[in-house]
Each structure stands twice: as C-alpha cells, then as structure tokens.
Design a protein around this motif. Structure first.
Motif, PDB file in Angstrom:
ATOM      1  N   UNK A  68       1.665  12.241 -10.921  1.00 24.58           N
ATOM      2  CA  UNK A  68       2.244  10.910 -10.780  1.00 24.58           C
ATOM      3  C   UNK A  68       1.150   9.857 -10.907  1.00 24.58           C
ATOM      4  N   UNK A  69       1.573   8.635 -11.140  1.00 24.86           N
ATOM      5  CA  UNK A  69       0.629   7.532 -11.223  1.00 24.86           C
ATOM      6  C   UNK A  69       1.183   6.450 -12.131  1.00 24.86           C
ATOM      7  N   UNK A  88       6.830   8.310  -4.186  1.00 23.45           N
ATOM      8  CA  UNK A  88       5.552   8.515  -3.497  1.00 23.45           C
ATOM      9  C   UNK A  88       5.501   7.646  -2.247  1.00 23.45           C
ATOM     10  N   UNK A  89       5.828   6.372  -2.394  1.00 22.20           N
ATOM     11  CA  UNK A  89       5.780   5.454  -1.248  1.00 22.20           C
ATOM     12  C   UNK A  89       6.664   5.926  -0.099  1.00 22.20           C
ATOM     13  N   UNK A  90       7.792   6.537  -0.439  1.00 19.14           N
ATOM     14  CA  UNK A  90       8.743   7.007   0.577  1.00 19.14           C
ATOM     15  C   UNK A  90       8.479   8.438   1.023  1.00 19.14           C
ATOM     16  N   UNK A  96      -1.793  12.372  -7.415  1.00 15.78           N
ATOM     17  CA  UNK A  96      -1.701  10.952  -7.761  1.00 15.78           C
ATOM     18  C   UNK A  96      -2.893  10.636  -8.655  1.00 15.78           C
ATOM     19  N   UNK A  97      -2.616  10.396  -9.939  1.00 10.36           N
ATOM     20  CA  UNK A  97      -3.659  10.117 -10.916  1.00 10.36           C
ATOM     21  C   UNK A  97      -3.863   8.604 -10.955  1.00 10.36           C
ATOM     22  N   UNK A 115      -0.836  13.958  -0.713  1.00  7.69           N
ATOM     23  CA  UNK A 115      -1.273  13.730  -2.085  1.00  7.69           C
ATOM     24  C   UNK A 115      -2.683  14.251  -2.326  1.00  7.69           C
ATOM     25  N   UNK A 116      -2.890  14.736  -3.530  1.00  5.64           N
ATOM     26  CA  UNK A 116      -4.230  14.975  -4.038  1.00  5.64           C
ATOM     27  C   UNK A 116      -4.540  13.782  -4.932  1.00  5.64           C
ATOM     28  N   UNK A 117      -5.509  12.979  -4.539  1.00  8.71           N
ATOM     29  CA  UNK A 117      -5.880  11.803  -5.325  1.00  8.71           C
ATOM     30  C   UNK A 117      -6.897  12.209  -6.373  1.00  8.71           C
ATOM     31  N   UNK A 118      -6.634  11.817  -7.624  1.00  6.01           N
ATOM     32  CA  UNK A 118      -7.529  12.197  -8.706  1.00  6.01           C
ATOM     33  C   UNK A 118      -7.906  10.963  -9.513  1.00  6.01           C
TER      34      UNK A 118
END
Length: 194
Positions: free
Chosen positions: A8-9, A102-104, A125-126, A170-173
């Motif tokens: 996602x992103x 994502x926000x929810x 989350x890209x 989330x995995x932030x990338x």
C-alpha cells in the motif's frame, strides 16, 4: 497456511514495482504460488469506461464522483478476488493505495478482510519523499495522474505517513533509494523470518 500480503501507499511510491520485484523471490523461498492483484490492472479499463460515461473524463480517479461511486466497489471486488484465491490455497499479493483502510486499521481486521485465522497477513506501507513522489508521477505520465498534478496542493492534503507507534501492524518501507539489502530485509519480514 495461505499468505495475504498488501503493498500500500500513495501514488508514485513504487508499490507495484516493488511487489513485482518480490514475487519471484517469494515463490522461490516458499515453493508456493502467488497471485498478484493490482487494483489498477483489475479495474483500470472498467473504471475508465464508467468515468467516461459519468464525467466525460476516462482518466478521472480523484474527483468526488469517482471517490463516491467507484472507489468502494473496486476495493470490494479486489478483496473478493483475494478471498477466492486464498480459499483455493493460493497466496495473494494485493497492490493498491488503501489509505482509508490503513488509517482505520482494517487490513489486519480479519472480520473486515473476511479471512480465516490460518491466513498470514502482512501489510507493507511503501513511502518516499513527497518531492520524489511528484517527480515519479510526472515522469510516468499516466493520464490518471493529471488531476493530482494539476491540483497538487489539494491532493497533498490526502497524503499521510503512518506513525509506527500508531500503526504497529505495518511494515514501513522507504522506497526512495532502496538498496538490495533493504529489499532482502523486507522479503525476510514478509516471510516472518527476521
């Protein structure tokens, strides 16, 4: 145990490219099949036809008309297709902005997803710097981005960066200049091996 992986992103972050880059290594490491479901691939032509009929602009993906009439059905169909594949034992990679979801915190809500407890869910989350995202959006010259570029000030109010403390699922990338080592670490995270 089937896997449901989300990339996602916001627009221009490279989520589709990253998902495609990782699908072969995922299959090689697991020995399992994966299905790639990209929202734009699945619904791009359909949405263009509908928006042409509704507004005269087949490339509109940002107006209130699109957001109120097509966004939710597109995501509902995307998730229904994902669930069908998971039920058949096929791992699924879903690519789409999914920013509201994502926000929810919906992408780890099994009731909302409609998946059983045996499905492994991972959400990436890209992201990248706003200026770089705008540069990439401009360079790819996709007609669907015309509104974003023409109304960047309005569009950017919809952009957000999840705080890791608030979104531990989330995995932030950071895809600004991802190195092979960072991509390998992401792969390990998706496989639950780090």
């Amino acid at each position: 145990m089937p896997r449901l992986l989300f990339f996602c992103g916001h627009a221009g972050t490279g989520k589709t490219t990253l998902a495609k880059q990782l699908i072969a290594p995922l299959m090689a490491r697991t020995g399992e099949s994966f299905c790639l479901l990209d929202k734009d691939t699945l619904y791009g032509g359909y949405s263009a036809a509908v928006m042409r009929a509704l507004t005269g602009d087949p490339n509109d993906r940002d107006s209130p008309t699109y957001l109120q009439n097509l966004r939710e059905p597109e995501y509902a169909g995307l998730m229904a297709t994902a669930r069908e594949n998971l039920a058949l034992g096929v791992n699924v990679i879903v690519v789409g902005p999914l920013s509201r979801e994502i926000r929810a915190h919906l992408l780890t809500d099994r009731a909302w997803l409609g998946v059983e407890g045996d499905v492994t869910v991972r959400v990436v989350w890209v992201h990248l710097d706003e200026a770089e995202a705008r540069r990439r959006i401009t360079a790819r010259a996709n007609p669907n981005d015309a509104w974003k570029l023409a109304h960047w000030g309005d569009y950017r109010t919809r952009l957000f960066m999840p705080d890791p403390a608030d979104y531990p699922e989330l995995t932030l990338f950071d895809n600004t200049g991802a190195t092979p080592a960072q991509v390998d670490a992401l792969l390990a995270d998706l496989l639950g091996s780090n």
